[in-house]
Design a protein around this motif. Structure first.
Motif, PDB file in Angstrom:
ATOM      1  N   GLN B   6      20.077 -13.559  27.046  1.00  0.00           N
ATOM      2  CA  GLN B   6      20.895 -14.509  26.299  1.00  0.00           C
ATOM      3  C   GLN B   6      20.393 -15.923  26.550  1.00  0.00           C
ATOM      4  O   GLN B   6      19.899 -16.244  27.626  1.00  0.00           O
ATOM      5  N   CYS B  23      21.268 -13.732  21.351  1.00  0.00           N
ATOM      6  CA  CYS B  23      21.280 -12.514  22.148  1.00  0.00           C
ATOM      7  C   CYS B  23      20.080 -11.678  21.739  1.00  0.00           C
ATOM      8  O   CYS B  23      19.910 -11.359  20.550  1.00  0.00           O
ATOM      9  N   TRP B  34      29.757  -9.165  20.992  1.00  0.00           N
ATOM     10  CA  TRP B  34      29.950 -10.499  21.560  1.00  0.00           C
ATOM     11  C   TRP B  34      31.357 -10.559  22.150  1.00  0.00           C
ATOM     12  O   TRP B  34      32.338 -10.234  21.478  1.00  0.00           O
ATOM     13  N   CYS B  92      27.049 -11.248  25.614  1.00  0.00           N
ATOM     14  CA  CYS B  92      26.533 -10.272  24.668  1.00  0.00           C
ATOM     15  C   CYS B  92      26.365  -8.954  25.418  1.00  0.00           C
ATOM     16  O   CYS B  92      25.945  -8.943  26.584  1.00  0.00           O
TER      17      CYS B  92
END
Lengths: 109, 110
Positions: B6, B23, B34, B92
């Protein structure tokens, strides 16, 4: 709406103690319950439980699920300072994966 | 174990500004999530993708949040305009039953 409640919200113990963390849930179409450990970064996976009464064990950590009473416990024996973290319980149901607020565990030397 | 990268790791913006998070799943996986984690709380699902398509975005504040997943791999989450209450870590995750999380993007809105 799926709901996951963890207790206690925080816990301070001394190194070597045994702790029990609790997770109760109300979920539509329960599929599984998961435990995660979160230190300063992302949650890391510990256990996934799907069946009642079958203990999952990894070293000093163990967990069990009771689908009749809708709860799970996470036990940590002979705690070490490295066990200090937030322990998150999450349940996979109709709403996807719902997390509790976590138990903030502090192990004092 | 699956890996999830990320970026950025940290972002500080003023309210009403815009921000985007990325991500990048290192290993390919059909399902991507998410989550928003406000300090002291557990992660809350914002959106779930299955390949390119949205499976669940019921908790995404669509007036200001948007997300997309191009080619069923990488994903972006955008906030425009940001509010103070958006200060959180944006996580994520990939997986089906066991989720594997990235290290998150910490957003501070001043």
């Amino acid at each position: 709406e799926d709901k996951v409640v963890q207790s206690p919200l925080s816990l301070v113990v001394h190194e070597g103690d045994t702790v029990t963390l609790n997770c109760s849930y109300e979920v539509t179409n329960f599929r599984s319950l998961l435990w995660y450990k979160q230190e300063k970064k992302a949650p890391t996976f510990l256990f996934m439980l799907t069946s009642s009464g079958i203990e999952k064990k990894s070293g000093r950590l163990s967990s069990i699920l009771d689908k009749k009473e809708l709860f799970s416990i996470l036990n940590i024996t002979a705690t070490q300072t490295g066990d200090s973290a937030v322990y998150l319980c999450a349940v996979l149901g109709a709403d996807g994966l719902t997390f509790g607020k976590g138990t903030h565990l502090i192990i004092q030397p | 174990e699956a890996g999830v990268a990320q970026s950025p790791r940290y972002k500080i913006i003023e309210k009403r500004q815009s921000v985007a998070f990325w991500c990048n799943p290192i290993s390919g996986h059909a399902t991507l999530y998410w989550y928003q984690q406000i300090l002291g709380q557990g992660p809350k699902l914002l959106i779930q993708f299955q390949n390119n398509g949205v499976v669940d975005d019921s908790q995404l504040p669509k007036d200001r949040f948007s997300a997309e997943r191009l080619k069923g791999v990488d994903s972006t989450l955008k906030i425009q305009p940001a509010k103070l209450e958006d200060s959180a870590v944006y996580l994520c995750a990939i997986g089906n039953r066991e989720l594997f999380f990235g290290e998150g993007s910490r957003l501070t809105v001043l």
